[in-house]
Design a protein around this motif. Structure first.
Motif, PDB file in Angstrom:
ATOM      1  N   CYS A  59     -53.776 -53.362 -41.326  1.00 44.82           N
ATOM      2  CA  CYS A  59     -53.431 -54.509 -40.295  1.00 44.82           C
ATOM      3  C   CYS A  59     -54.500 -55.464 -40.040  1.00 44.82           C
ATOM      4  O   CYS A  59     -55.711 -54.942 -40.371  1.00 44.82           O
ATOM      5  CB  CYS A  59     -53.583 -53.258 -38.875  1.00 44.82           C
ATOM      6  SG  CYS A  59     -53.163 -54.068 -37.421  1.00 44.82           S
ATOM      7  N   LYS A  63     -58.469 -55.644 -34.771  1.00 40.32           N
ATOM      8  CA  LYS A  63     -57.331 -54.489 -34.797  1.00 40.32           C
ATOM      9  C   LYS A  63     -57.943 -53.379 -33.974  1.00 40.32           C
ATOM     10  O   LYS A  63     -59.251 -53.240 -33.642  1.00 40.32           O
ATOM     11  CB  LYS A  63     -56.891 -54.241 -35.778  1.00 40.32           C
ATOM     12  CG  LYS A  63     -57.896 -53.648 -36.935  1.00 40.32           C
ATOM     13  CD  LYS A  63     -57.309 -53.435 -38.302  1.00 40.32           C
ATOM     14  CE  LYS A  63     -58.351 -52.993 -39.421  1.00 40.32           C
ATOM     15  NZ  LYS A  63     -57.705 -53.004 -40.738  1.00 40.32           N
ATOM     16  N   CYS A  78     -52.723 -55.432 -33.535  1.00 41.09           N
ATOM     17  CA  CYS A  78     -53.488 -56.362 -34.661  1.00 41.09           C
ATOM     18  C   CYS A  78     -53.659 -57.879 -34.149  1.00 41.09           C
ATOM     19  O   CYS A  78     -53.096 -58.373 -33.308  1.00 41.09           O
ATOM     20  CB  CYS A  78     -52.592 -56.133 -35.954  1.00 41.09           C
ATOM     21  SG  CYS A  78     -52.082 -54.615 -36.707  1.00 41.09           S
ATOM     22  N   THR A  86     -60.345 -56.306 -27.941  1.00 39.32           N
ATOM     23  CA  THR A  86     -59.242 -55.775 -28.605  1.00 39.32           C
ATOM     24  C   THR A  86     -58.894 -53.978 -28.391  1.00 39.32           C
ATOM     25  O   THR A  86     -57.888 -53.790 -28.376  1.00 39.32           O
ATOM     26  CB  THR A  86     -59.661 -55.619 -30.254  1.00 39.32           C
ATOM     27  OG1 THR A  86     -59.878 -56.980 -30.705  1.00 39.32           O
ATOM     28  CG2 THR A  86     -58.529 -54.817 -31.086  1.00 39.32           C
ATOM     29  N   SER A  90     -55.216 -52.984 -26.961  1.00 36.67           N
ATOM     30  CA  SER A  90     -54.472 -51.934 -27.662  1.00 36.67           C
ATOM     31  C   SER A  90     -54.240 -50.574 -27.025  1.00 36.67           C
ATOM     32  O   SER A  90     -53.032 -50.208 -27.053  1.00 36.67           O
ATOM     33  CB  SER A  90     -55.554 -51.322 -28.804  1.00 36.67           C
ATOM     34  OG  SER A  90     -55.870 -52.195 -29.803  1.00 36.67           O
TER      35      SER A  90
END
Length: 221
Positions: A59, A63, A78, A86, A90
């Protein structure tokens, strides 16, 4: 405590030893640490942990890797523009995909676990007010800056917006009815050729200017 042990082994190396590691050695240590955490946290998996680690490594950064602990379901997010956002994105993506709060394991090639994995409920997945650009979860800056996203609250009704856990937004406006607008936005989202059906279906994010993401609707209403 096993998870804490894995985290310490990977991250708390002496400075000189860490500096001496080649990129390949760092990558290998990270992969072993992640595989160990996955094995300790979710020993029964449909997808082999080696595949989960391999897919995450492939990825593109920035990420993050998150896990929904109840169902032992993993989600990686990603290509975010900054590492500082991030982790939360996520977690939002994982929670949108699986419907339950998730725990964060890694951001880029850094294990972020300190002790036992803990799920974090993400507030933007519960937002239920009027359309507010700052409340949209997951999306990258390039999406946030799109003219149709910036001006969604001003476009013709009936209208609807759909979102996918990849952080992709699709809009339909000026449709004959609210049901048609929702169906059209979902159809655009679910037929996205870049995703090709991966990582589940799309959700209705907004109907006219009312945000309904908390309802987790995957069909028009």
């Amino acid at each position: 405590m096993r998870i804490m042990k894995f985290w310490v082994v990977f991250l708390v190396l002496p400075g000189a030893a860490l500096a001496a590691l080649t990129n390949a050695e760092r990558k290998s240590q990270f992969e072993r640490a992640m595989a160990s955490i996955i094995a300790a946290t979710t020993p029964a998996l449909r997808t082999p942990r080696e595949v989960l680690v391999k897919d995450y490594v492939a990825c593109k950064p920035n990420k993050g890797q998150a896990v929904e602990l109840v169902g032992a379901s993993y989600f990686r997010s990603c290509e975010h523009e900054d590492a500082s956002v991030t982790g939360d994105r996520s977690l939002e993506a994982c929670q949108l995909r699986y419907g339950k709060p998730c725990a964060l394991i890694a951001v880029n090639e850094e294990i972020v676990v300190e002790g036992e994995l803990a799920s974090k409920d993400m507030s933007r997945l519960h937002y239920a007010g009027k359309y507010d650009l700052s409340q949209i979860p997951i999306i990258r800056q390039i999406t946030r800056q799109r003219a149709d996203v910036q001006n969604y609250d001003k476009v013709m009704e009936p209208k609807a917006m759909a979102i996918h856990p990849w952080g992709k937004l699709f809009i339909s406006a000026g449709d004959p009815s609210l049901g048609d607008a929702q169906a059209a936005a979902l159809a655009k989202c679910n037929s996205d050729p870049a995703r090709n059906g991966r990582d589940g279906g799309c959700f209705v994010y907004a109907v006219n200017n009312d945000v309904v993401i908390g309802e987790r609707r995957m069909q028009p209403k």
